[in-house]
Design a protein around this motif. Structure first.
Motif, PDB file in Angstrom:
ATOM      1  N   ASN A   1       0.810  -1.162  -0.039  1.00 60.34           N
ATOM      2  CA  ASN A   1       0.113   0.048   0.070  1.00 60.34           C
ATOM      3  C   ASN A   1       0.841   1.123   0.124  1.00 60.34           C
ATOM      4  N   ASN A   2       0.445   2.520  -0.508  1.00 65.23           N
ATOM      5  CA  ASN A   2       0.810   3.583  -0.387  1.00 65.23           C
ATOM      6  C   ASN A   2       1.041   4.212   1.154  1.00 65.23           C
ATOM      7  N   VAL A   3       1.943   5.077   1.252  1.00 62.21           N
ATOM      8  CA  VAL A   3       2.086   5.738   2.602  1.00 62.21           C
ATOM      9  C   VAL A   3       0.675   6.324   2.973  1.00 62.21           C
ATOM     10  N   GLU A   4       0.068   7.070   2.032  1.00 59.42           N
ATOM     11  CA  GLU A   4      -1.115   7.697   2.323  1.00 59.42           C
ATOM     12  C   GLU A   4      -2.343   6.808   2.824  1.00 59.42           C
ATOM     13  N   THR A   5      -2.130   5.587   2.014  1.00 61.21           N
ATOM     14  CA  THR A   5      -3.320   4.637   2.359  1.00 61.21           C
ATOM     15  C   THR A   5      -3.028   4.199   3.688  1.00 61.21           C
ATOM     16  N   PHE A   6      -1.706   3.740   4.245  1.00 54.19           N
ATOM     17  CA  PHE A   6      -1.751   3.083   5.693  1.00 54.19           C
ATOM     18  C   PHE A   6      -1.943   4.477   6.601  1.00 54.19           C
ATOM     19  N   CYS A   7      -1.607   5.624   6.325  1.00 51.84           N
ATOM     20  CA  CYS A   7      -1.838   6.592   7.330  1.00 51.84           C
ATOM     21  C   CYS A   7      -3.528   6.629   7.584  1.00 51.84           C
ATOM     22  N   ALA A   8      -4.119   6.558   6.234  1.00 46.53           N
ATOM     23  CA  ALA A   8      -5.642   6.828   6.430  1.00 46.53           C
ATOM     24  C   ALA A   8      -6.244   5.412   7.041  1.00 46.53           C
ATOM     25  N   ALA A   9      -5.606   4.288   7.038  1.00 43.39           N
ATOM     26  CA  ALA A   9      -6.056   3.117   7.656  1.00 43.39           C
ATOM     27  C   ALA A   9      -5.823   3.326   9.085  1.00 43.39           C
ATOM     28  N   ALA A  10      -4.749   3.811   9.513  1.00 46.21           N
ATOM     29  CA  ALA A  10      -4.539   4.219  11.145  1.00 46.21           C
ATOM     30  C   ALA A  10      -6.113   4.768  11.613  1.00 46.21           C
ATOM     31  N   LEU A  11      -6.320   5.880  10.827  1.00 40.67           N
ATOM     32  CA  LEU A  11      -7.476   6.711  11.087  1.00 40.67           C
ATOM     33  C   LEU A  11      -8.655   6.032  11.373  1.00 40.67           C
ATOM     34  N   VAL A  12      -8.936   4.920  10.273  1.00 38.70           N
ATOM     35  CA  VAL A  12      -9.996   4.072  10.415  1.00 38.70           C
ATOM     36  C   VAL A  12      -9.890   3.197  11.477  1.00 38.70           C
ATOM     37  N   GLY A  13      -8.924   2.821  11.805  1.00 36.38           N
ATOM     38  CA  GLY A  13      -8.562   1.773  12.884  1.00 36.38           C
ATOM     39  C   GLY A  13      -8.894   2.626  14.594  1.00 36.38           C
ATOM     40  N   LEU A  14      -8.806   3.869  14.557  1.00 36.95           N
ATOM     41  CA  LEU A  14      -9.314   4.462  15.579  1.00 36.95           C
ATOM     42  C   LEU A  14     -10.812   4.863  15.566  1.00 36.95           C
ATOM     43  N   HIS A  15     -11.172   5.610  14.655  1.00 34.05           N
ATOM     44  CA  HIS A  15     -12.378   6.136  14.446  1.00 34.05           C
ATOM     45  C   HIS A  15     -13.435   5.233  13.996  1.00 34.05           C
ATOM     46  N   GLY A  16     -13.186   4.180  13.271  1.00 33.77           N
ATOM     47  CA  GLY A  16     -14.223   3.358  12.731  1.00 33.77           C
ATOM     48  C   GLY A  16     -14.478   3.493  10.963  1.00 33.77           C
ATOM     49  N   GLY A  17     -14.833   2.591  10.446  1.00 34.08           N
ATOM     50  CA  GLY A  17     -15.233   2.663   9.144  1.00 34.08           C
ATOM     51  C   GLY A  17     -16.503   3.610   8.580  1.00 34.08           C
ATOM     52  N   ASP A  18     -17.543   3.446   9.650  1.00 30.45           N
ATOM     53  CA  ASP A  18     -18.572   4.567   9.325  1.00 30.45           C
ATOM     54  C   ASP A  18     -18.336   5.984   9.268  1.00 30.45           C
ATOM     55  N   TRP A  19     -17.668   5.965  10.415  1.00 30.86           N
ATOM     56  CA  TRP A  19     -16.880   7.603  10.495  1.00 30.86           C
ATOM     57  C   TRP A  19     -16.111   8.109   9.233  1.00 30.86           C
ATOM     58  N   TYR A  20     -15.234   7.190   8.597  1.00 27.89           N
ATOM     59  CA  TYR A  20     -14.556   7.456   7.565  1.00 27.89           C
ATOM     60  C   TYR A  20     -15.068   7.607   6.282  1.00 27.89           C
ATOM     61  N   ARG A  21     -16.414   6.708   6.011  1.00 33.91           N
ATOM     62  CA  ARG A  21     -17.179   6.760   4.884  1.00 33.91           C
ATOM     63  C   ARG A  21     -17.987   8.071   4.667  1.00 33.91           C
ATOM     64  N   GLY A  22     -18.089   8.535   5.792  1.00 29.01           N
ATOM     65  CA  GLY A  22     -18.872   9.538   5.762  1.00 29.01           C
ATOM     66  C   GLY A  22     -18.304  11.004   5.521  1.00 29.01           C
ATOM     67  N   ILE A  23     -17.238  10.811   5.070  1.00 29.13           N
ATOM     68  CA  ILE A  23     -16.556  12.012   4.547  1.00 29.13           C
ATOM     69  C   ILE A  23     -16.009  11.709   3.209  1.00 29.13           C
TER      70      ILE A  23
END
Ligand SMILES: Cc1cc2nc3c(=O)[nH]c(=O)nc-3n(C[C@H](O)[C@H](O)[C@H](O)COP(=O)(O)O)c2cc1C
Ligand code: SF4
Length: 635
Positions: free
Chosen positions: A404-426
Motif C-alpha cells: 500500500n501507499n504511504v497515504e493509504t496506511f496513514c488513512a487506515a490508522a485513522l479508520v482503526g481508531l475512528h471506525g469505518g462508518d466515520w471514515y466513509r461519511g467523509i
C-alpha cells in the motif's frame, strides 16, 4: 580510470564488515551496493568480484543490478555527483540556466566527470521537491531552492573538497509547506491509539464478525476468540471504503482480506506488509511530507495491517531521493520498539509480533510499480512481474504480500481508531475520506493541500493562488491534463482519480514543451524489459524532439495515436500503458501549439538518409550529385 576518489576505508576488510552488517543476505544486495556507492562513489570491478564470492551470486547478477539503477555506477562518477532535478516544474523555475551556470563555474561539461575525478553534473528525474525547486541531489542528499548564490557556495565546497556530510545544514533544509489540513494532517492521534482500539475489539454474539471469526478459526486453527479483533479490524477497513492512494485506487479492505486468506507458509504467518514510499511520479511530493510529519501514523497503519492479515514482517521501500529521511524514520521505528508498538507481543498481546525494516531505492521510477518494487526489495533489478499471480498471494519471496501507499496506511490508522462508518461519511459516495494533493507550478502558494474527496479543480486553484491558469496536470505525467473548460471537474475516483500531483500551468506556458518533458521522462524511465515500451517511449521522445525542431508533420501526429494503441495493447506494465497520455491529452486540448511547429509536408523522415551516407561518400571519395539522395532525386 581515476581511482584517487576512493575512500580508503572500503578495503576488502571494509567490504567484509559492510556485508556482515547487512547479514550477507542476497535480498539485501541492493542495500549493500547503495552503501558501497555512498562510501566510494562507485562500485569497482574488485568490489563486484568480492561480492560475487562472498554472497555466492553470479557476477552478471550483480552487474545487472548496478546497471539497472541510475544512482549506482560501475565507473567512477566523481567524488561529488551533482544531479539537477529535471521535472517540468524545475525547468519552469530555471534549472537549465542554473545547470549551465554551475558547469561553467566548475569548468565542466554536463554529463562528464572532471578530469581529476572530482565532480560531475547531470540531471535526474523529479526529486519530489517541486514546491521548492529548482532542486538537486548532492551525493544523494537533497538541496532545494537553488539560486546562483547557493550554487556559488556549492561550487566552492566542491572545489575545497569538503565532504557533503560537512556542508552547511542550511543548504539541506526542506520545508513541509502544509497549506491545508483535514482529518489526516490535522489528526491528534498518539502512537498506539489505533492499535489499542483494534486490540480491544470483541465479538458481539451473533454478529457477522463473530460468524466470520468462527469460520476463519476453523480454517486457520486459531481459537475464534483470538480472531475477533483482527477480523473486526479487517471489517472496519472494508466498511470504510478506503481505496488505495498510490494511483490505481484498489479497495484496501479487499486487498488485505485477499492477503489474509492466502496461505502464509508453515506457521501461516509468513505474510508481508510493504509500504510503497517510492513516490517517483513527477509532481508528487505528499508522501515526502507524510514521512516527515506523520511517520507514527504510517507505522501504526502498517502495524494495524499486520494485525489484520496476520503478518510478522514489514518493509518500507523509501525512494533513494528521500535518503535524508532514513535516519529520522529509523529513529521513529526504534522509539516504537521501545514503546512495545513494534517487536514481540505488541502492547502485551500474546503472538502479536511485527517489525519493520527500511529499504532504499536507487533512482528507478518503475520500482513504484508494486511487483517491480518487490523484485527490488528482493535485491534484484526492478522489473515488473507478470501478473497474475498478484502480490497478495505471491509477493515478497513468493509469499502473500500487501503493498500500500504511504497515504493509504496513514488513512487506515485513522479508520482503526475512528471506525469505518466515520471514515466513509467523509468525501463522496464513491470516494471515501480525504485526498492529499501536491500542488506545484504557476501558483502563489505551492505545497500540500488536504481536501475531502469531491473538491473541484477550480477550488484548489483558488486556494493555491493560481491565476490565468491554462492547464492542470492531474496525477503527474501518467495522469490527465485538463484545460480551463474542465476546472469544475472533481478530485474523486469517479471523476479525476489522482495519486496526488497537481501541476499548474498558466497562460505563459507552452503545453507542447510540458508534454515533451514528460515524453523524455518516460523514455528515460522505461526499464527496457519489453520491446513495445523500450522502443515506443524512445520513438515518442524522438517524435516530440523532431516536432520541436520544426521537422514534424501531420503524419507524425497520427503516428502517436498508433504508438499509443500498440503500447496499450502490448506493454507489460502501467508505465508503458500511460506513456503517451501527456502527448495525447495536450494534442487534444492544445493542438495549435503542435501545429504551429509542423512543416506543411505530410511526411518527413525521422532519419536523415542522405546524412547517413556521408561516411560512405568520404570512403569512396565521391561528393557528386549522384552520391546524394536529394540531388539524385532533383536531377
Ligand atoms: C510505473 C508505476 C509507478 C508507480 N509508482 C507508485 C508510487 O510511487 N507509489 C505508490 O504508492 N504506487 C505507485 N504505483 C502503483 C503501485 O503499483 C500500487 O498500485 C500501489 O502501491 C498500491 O497501493 P495502494 O493500493 O495503497 O494505492 C505505480 C505504478 C506504476 C505502474
Ligand atoms: S512497460 Fe516499460 S517499464 Fe513496464 S516492463 Fe515494459 S519496458 Fe519496463
Amino acid at each position: 580510470m581515476p581511482q584517487s576518489n576512493l575512500s580508503p576505508e572500503l578495503t576488502t576488510t571494509g567490504l567484509t564488515s559492510l556485508l556482515d552488517g547487512q547479514g550477507r543476505k542476497p535480498t539485501r544486495l541492493l542495500q549493500i551496493l547503495i552503501e558501497i556507492q555512498a562510501a566510494q562513489h562507485w562500485i569497482s570491478p574488485e568490489n563486484i568480484d568480492q561480492l560475487a564470492a562472498e554472497l555466492n551470486l553470479p557476477r552478471a547478477r550483480i552487474e545487472g543490478v548496478i546497471g539497472f539503477y541510475s544512482f549506482l555506477h560501475a565507473e567512477p562518477a566523481g567524488q561529488f555527483r551533482l544531479l539537477f532535478s529535471d521535472n517540468i516544474t524545475d525547468r519552469m523555475l530555471g534549472n537549465q540556466n542554473l545547470l549551465e551556470y554551475l558547469c561553467n563555474k566548475l569548468w565542466l561539461e554536463r554529463g562528464h566527470v572532471s578530469e581529476d575525478g572530482l565532480v560531475s553534473v547531470d540531471t535526474t528525474s523529479c526529486t519530489g521537491l517541486c514546491d521548492q525547486g529548482p532542486a538537486m541531489l548532492a551525493n544523494g542528499m537533497a538541496i532545494p531552492r537553488l539560486t546562483r548564490e547557493r550554487l556559488d557556495e556549492i561550487a566552492e565546497l566542491v572545489l575545497q573538497k569538503v565532504p557533503v556530510t560537512q556542508w552547511p545544514a542550511e543548504l539541506f533544509v526542506i520545508e513541509n509547506n502544509i497549506q491545508r489540513r483535514e482529518i489526516l494532517l490535522a489528526n491528534s492521534m498518539q502512537p498506539g491509539d489505533a492499535l489499542r482500539a483494534a486490540i480491544a475489539q470483541v465479538c458481539v454474539p451473533g454478529s457477522a464478525v463473530e460468524a466470520a471469526a468462527n469460520q476463519r478459526s476453523w480454517r486457520e486453527g486459531i481459537p475464534s476468540v483470538a480472531l475477533c479483533a483482527p477480523v473486526s479490524t479487517l471489517e472496519e477497513i472494508k466498511r470504510s471504503n478506503l481505496r488505495g492512494r498510490g494511483g490505481a485506487g484498489f479497495t484496501t479492505g479487499l486487498k488485505w482480506e485477499a492477503c489474509r486468506n492466502a496461505p502464509g507458509g508453515e506457521d501461516n504467518r509468513t505474510r508481508y506488509v510493504v509500504c510503497n514510499a517510492d513516490e517517483g511520479e513527477p509532481g508528487t511530493f505528499k508522501d515526502r511530507v507524510l514521512l516527515t510529519t506523520q511517520a507514527d501514523l504510517l507505522f501504526e497503519g502498517m502495524t494495524l495491517c499486520a494485525f489484520a492479515i496476520n503478518a510478522k514482517q514489514g518493509f518500507l521501500y523509501l525512494r533513494g531521493e528521500y535518503r535524508y529521511l532514513l535516519e529520522p524514520l529509523n529513529a521513529v521505528l526504534q522509539r516504537r520498539r521501545d514503546a512495545n508498538l513494534l517487536g514481540a507481543n505488541i502492547l502485551g498481546q500474546a503472538g502479536f509480533d511485527f517489525d519493520i525494516e527500511i529499504h532504499l531505492g536507487a533512482g528507478a521510477y518503475v520500482c513504484g510499480e508494486e511487483s517491480a518494487l518487490i523484485e527490488s526489495l528482493e535485491g534484484k533489478r526492478g522489473i515488473p512481474r507478470n501478473r497474475p499471480p498478484y502480490p497478495v498471494t505471491h509477493g515478497y519471496l513468493d509469499k502473500p504480500t500487501t503493498v500500500n501507499n504511504v497515504e493509504t496506511f496513514c488513512a487506515a490508522a485513522l479508520v482503526g481508531l475512528h471506525g469505518g462508518d466515520w471514515y466513509r461519511g467523509i468525501g463522496t459516495a464513491k470516494s471515501a475520506g480525504t485526498k492529499i494533493l501536491s500542488v506545484s507550478g504557476d501558483c502563489a502558494r505551492p505545497g500540500i493541500y488536504e481536501y475531502p474527496f469531491g473538491v473541484t479543480v477550480r477550488q484548489v486553484l483558488i486556494d493555491c493562488g493560481a491565476e490565468n491558469t491554462l492547464a492542470v496536470q492531474v496525477s503527474g505525467p501518467s495522469g490527465v491534463c485538463i484545460g480551463a473548460d474542465e476546472f469544475d471537474r472533481r478530485i474523486a475516483f469517479e471523476d479525476l482519480a489522482t495519486a496526488g500531483a497537481f501541476m499548474v500551468f498558466d497562460e505563459s506556458r507552452d503545453m507542447f514543451e510540458v508534454a515533451r518533458n514528460f515524453a523524455h521522462f518516460f523514455a528515460h524511465e522505461s526499464c527496457g524489459f519489453c520491446t513495445p515500451c523500450r522502443v515506443g517511449t524512445a520513438m515518442l521522445k524522438a517524435t516530440m524532439d523532431k516536432i520541436a525542431i520544426g521537422h514534424g508533420t501531420q503524419y507524425d501526429l497520427a503516428e502517436i495515436d498508433q504508438l499509443n494503441r500498440i503500447l496499450l495493447q502490448s506493454a507489460h506494465c502501467g508505465l508503458g500503458h500511460t506513456a503517451c497520455n501527456p502527448t495525447l491529452d495536450t494534442l487534444k486540448r492544445f493542438r495549435p501549439t503542435y501545429e504551429r511547429r509542423l512543416k506543411s509536408l505530410d511526411f518527413e523522415p525521422a532519419f536523415d538518409l542522405d546524412g547517413a551516407l556521408a561516411t560512405a561518400r568520404r570512403m569512396t571519395g565521391r561528393d557528386d550529385a549522384g552520391a546524394h539522395l536529394s540531388m539524385e532525386a532533383e536531377s
